[in-house]
Motif scaffolding. Structure first.
Motif, PDB file in Angstrom:
ATOM      1  N   ASN A 284      -5.196  18.797 -11.096  1.00  0.00           N
ATOM      2  CA  ASN A 284      -4.358  16.712 -11.269  1.00  0.00           C
ATOM      3  C   ASN A 284      -4.943  15.969 -12.379  1.00  0.00           C
ATOM      4  O   ASN A 284      -4.327  15.902 -13.121  1.00  0.00           O
ATOM      5  CB  ASN A 284      -4.918  15.883 -10.161  1.00  0.00           C
TER       6      ASN A 284
ATOM      7  N   ARG B 293       3.961  21.778 -11.855  1.00  0.00           N
ATOM      8  CA  ARG B 293       2.621  21.196 -11.887  1.00  0.00           C
ATOM      9  C   ARG B 293       2.719  20.092 -12.837  1.00  0.00           C
ATOM     10  O   ARG B 293       3.360  20.207 -13.909  1.00  0.00           O
ATOM     11  CB  ARG B 293       1.427  22.839 -12.132  1.00  0.00           C
ATOM     12  N   VAL B 294       1.744  19.342 -12.760  1.00  0.00           N
ATOM     13  CA  VAL B 294       1.481  18.273 -13.629  1.00  0.00           C
ATOM     14  C   VAL B 294      -0.344  17.955 -13.923  1.00  0.00           C
ATOM     15  O   VAL B 294      -0.757  17.844 -12.704  1.00  0.00           O
ATOM     16  CB  VAL B 294       2.157  16.376 -13.426  1.00  0.00           C
ATOM     17  N   THR B 295      -0.386  17.618 -15.217  1.00  0.00           N
ATOM     18  CA  THR B 295      -1.899  17.787 -15.063  1.00  0.00           C
ATOM     19  C   THR B 295      -2.531  16.936 -15.916  1.00  0.00           C
ATOM     20  O   THR B 295      -1.577  16.658 -16.953  1.00  0.00           O
ATOM     21  CB  THR B 295      -2.361  19.612 -15.677  1.00  0.00           C
TER      22      THR B 295
ATOM     23  N   ARG C  15       3.930  14.327 -10.514  1.00  0.00           N
ATOM     24  CA  ARG C  15       3.163  14.997  -9.081  1.00  0.00           C
ATOM     25  C   ARG C  15       4.405  14.438  -8.009  1.00  0.00           C
ATOM     26  O   ARG C  15       4.864  15.345  -7.174  1.00  0.00           O
ATOM     27  CB  ARG C  15       1.811  15.097  -8.666  1.00  0.00           C
ATOM     28  N   CYS C  16       3.899  13.067  -8.021  1.00  0.00           N
ATOM     29  CA  CYS C  16       4.632  12.988  -6.103  1.00  0.00           C
ATOM     30  C   CYS C  16       6.097  12.891  -6.171  1.00  0.00           C
ATOM     31  O   CYS C  16       6.501  13.851  -5.392  1.00  0.00           O
ATOM     32  CB  CYS C  16       4.805  11.627  -5.890  1.00  0.00           C
TER      33      CYS C  16
ATOM     34  N   LYS D 174       7.207  16.987  -5.937  1.00  0.00           N
ATOM     35  CA  LYS D 174       6.724  17.764  -4.955  1.00  0.00           C
ATOM     36  C   LYS D 174       7.856  18.491  -4.079  1.00  0.00           C
ATOM     37  O   LYS D 174       9.011  18.117  -4.283  1.00  0.00           O
ATOM     38  CB  LYS D 174       6.467  16.713  -3.896  1.00  0.00           C
TER      39      LYS D 174
ATOM     40  N   SER E 257       1.440  10.549 -14.877  1.00  0.00           N
ATOM     41  CA  SER E 257       1.264  11.801 -14.518  1.00  0.00           C
ATOM     42  C   SER E 257       1.058  11.462 -12.914  1.00  0.00           C
ATOM     43  O   SER E 257       1.391  12.909 -12.270  1.00  0.00           O
ATOM     44  CB  SER E 257      -0.424  12.495 -15.097  1.00  0.00           C
ATOM     45  N   TYR E 258       0.650  11.165 -12.672  1.00  0.00           N
ATOM     46  CA  TYR E 258      -0.022  11.461 -11.099  1.00  0.00           C
ATOM     47  C   TYR E 258       1.330  11.075 -10.474  1.00  0.00           C
ATOM     48  O   TYR E 258       1.676  11.514  -9.465  1.00  0.00           O
ATOM     49  CB  TYR E 258      -0.958  10.062 -10.717  1.00  0.00           C
TER      50      TYR E 258
ATOM     51  N   ASN F 287      -2.647  23.468  -8.541  1.00  0.00           N
ATOM     52  CA  ASN F 287      -2.393  22.003  -9.702  1.00  0.00           C
ATOM     53  C   ASN F 287      -3.722  21.469  -9.785  1.00  0.00           C
ATOM     54  O   ASN F 287      -4.581  21.027  -9.037  1.00  0.00           O
ATOM     55  CB  ASN F 287      -1.770  21.396  -9.085  1.00  0.00           C
TER      56      ASN F 287
END
Ligand code: NDP
Ligand code: 8X3
Length: 254
Positions: free
Chosen positions: A235, A178-180, A169-170, A173, A165-166, A233
Motif C-alpha cells: 500500500n 494494484r496501487v502502491t 485501491r478501494c 478492488k 492511492s489508498y 499489494n
C-alpha cells in the motif's frame, strides 16, 4: 507464451523516472517513456532500444488533452500497459508560504496533482483490462506525512497522492490492479536544482556531506512493488536515507 509487460513512466528524463526506465529494461519490459525534454527522451531511447522495445513521447502531464491523445495513439504493441509509474513531479521554492508565488503553487498543483490524475484517468480502463498483475505506482514523498517549513503546497500535493492511492485501491478492488504509494525522503536527483530554480550551489550544498537516496534505490523499490506475486499489494512504502530522520516540534518563544 506470455506477452512482454509494458511500463508507462512519466518524468523519464531524469532522476527516479530515468532510473526506472533502466531497471524495467534490465528485466526485459517494454518501455513507454514520457517527459517534456525531447532530447533527453531521445538519448534514453537510444541507450535502451537495442535491448527492449521503447516508445517515447514528449508529454506535459498537465495537458489533459495531450495526455489522452498520446495514450489513445499508442502503437498496438505498447497498448496493454501493465504498470503505470506516476513519477513526474516537482517542488518550486523552499521559502515560507507567505513568500511563495501563487504561480509556483499552481504549477506544483497542476503537475503533482492534476498531471497525475490526467495520466491515471487516461490509463485506468487499460490497466483494468490487463487486470491481475497490473500496477499503478505513485511517487509521493515523506513530505506527504511529515511537515517541515517551506513544504506547504509541495507536501500537501504529495498528501493528495498518498490518499488518492489508498482511495483508488478501494475502487479497484476486484479488478486485480494494484496501487502502491512510494514515499521517498531525501534523494539526489535534479529535484533540488528544479526547486531552487537552477541554483546549482544550493543543490550541491543540500547533498554534500550526507549519503542521500540514489535514483536507482527508488527504481529498485518501484520494480519490486510492480513485480510482486499478483495477489500482493504494497500500500505504502516510505524510504529515507539512514542519515535522515525527523526534527522536533517547533515553538515560538517571546
Ligand atoms: P527530477 O527533477 O530529477 O525529475 C523530475 C521528472 O519529472 C523529470 O523527468 C521531469 O521531466 C518530470 N516532470 C516535471 N514536470 C513535468 C510535467 N509537467 N510533465 C511531464 N513531466 C514532468 O526529480 P526526481 O526524480 O527526484 O522526482 C521524481 C518524483 O519524485 C517527483 O514526483 C518528486 O516530487 C518525487 N520525490 C523526489 C524526492 C527527492 O528528494 N528527489 C523525494 C521524494 C519524492 P521534464 O522536465 O523533462 O518534463
Ligand atoms: C522530496 C523530499 O524532503 O525535499 O519529496 O520534501 S523533501
Amino acid at each position: 507464451m506470455m506477452s512482454t509487460p509494458v511500463v508507462f513512466i512519466t518524468g523519464a528524463t531524469s532522476g527516479f523516472g530515468r532510473a526506472c526506465a533502466h531497471r524495467f529494461a534490465s528485466a526485459g519490459w517494454a518501455l513507454i517513456l514520457t517527459g517534456r525534454r525531447q532530447e533527453r527522451l531521445e538519448d534514453l531511447k537510444t541507450d535502451l532500444k537495442d535491448s527492449v522495445p521503447v516508445y517515447s513521447a514528449v508529454l506535459d502531464v498537465r495537458d489533459s488533452q495531450a495526455v489522452t491523445a498520446m495514450i489513445n495513439d499508442l502503437p498496438p504493441e505498447f497498448s496493454d500497459v501493465t504498470c503505470l509509474v506516476n513519477n513526474a513531479g516537482l517542488a518550486l521554492g523552499a521559502g515560507p508560504a507567505q513568500e511563495a508565488s501563487l504561480e509556483d503553487w499552481h504549477t506544483v498543483v497542476d503537475t503533482n496533482i492534476t498531471g497525475l490524475l490526467n495520466v491515471t484517468h487516461a490509463l485506468l480502463n487499460t490497466l483494468i483490462r490487463v487486470g491481475r498483475g497490473a500496477a499503478i505506482i505513485n511517487i509521493s514523498s515523506t513530505a506527504a506525512l511529515w511537515p517541515y517549513p517551506g513544504s506547504h503546497v509541495y507536501g500537501a500535493s504529495k498528501a493528495f497522492v498518498n490518499q488518492f492511492s489508498y482511495n483508488l485501491r478501494c475502487d479497484l478492488k476486484g479488478t486485480g490492479v494494484r496501487v502502491t504509494d512510494i514515499a521517498p525522503g531525501m534523494a539526489e536527483t535534479e529535484f533540488t536544482l528544479v526547486r531552487m530554480k537552477g541554483d546549482h550551489q544550493a543543490s550541491d550544498n543540500l547533498y554534500s556531506g550526507v549519503e542521500p537516496i540514489q535514483p536507482e534505490d527508488i527504481a529498485e523499490q518501484v520494480f519490486y512493488a510492480a513485480t510482486l506475486p499478483p495477489h500482493l499489494n504494497i500500500n505504502r512504502l516510505e524510504i529515507m536515507p539512514v542519515c535522515q530522520s525527523w526534527a522536533g516540534l517547533a515553538v515560538d518563544r517571546e
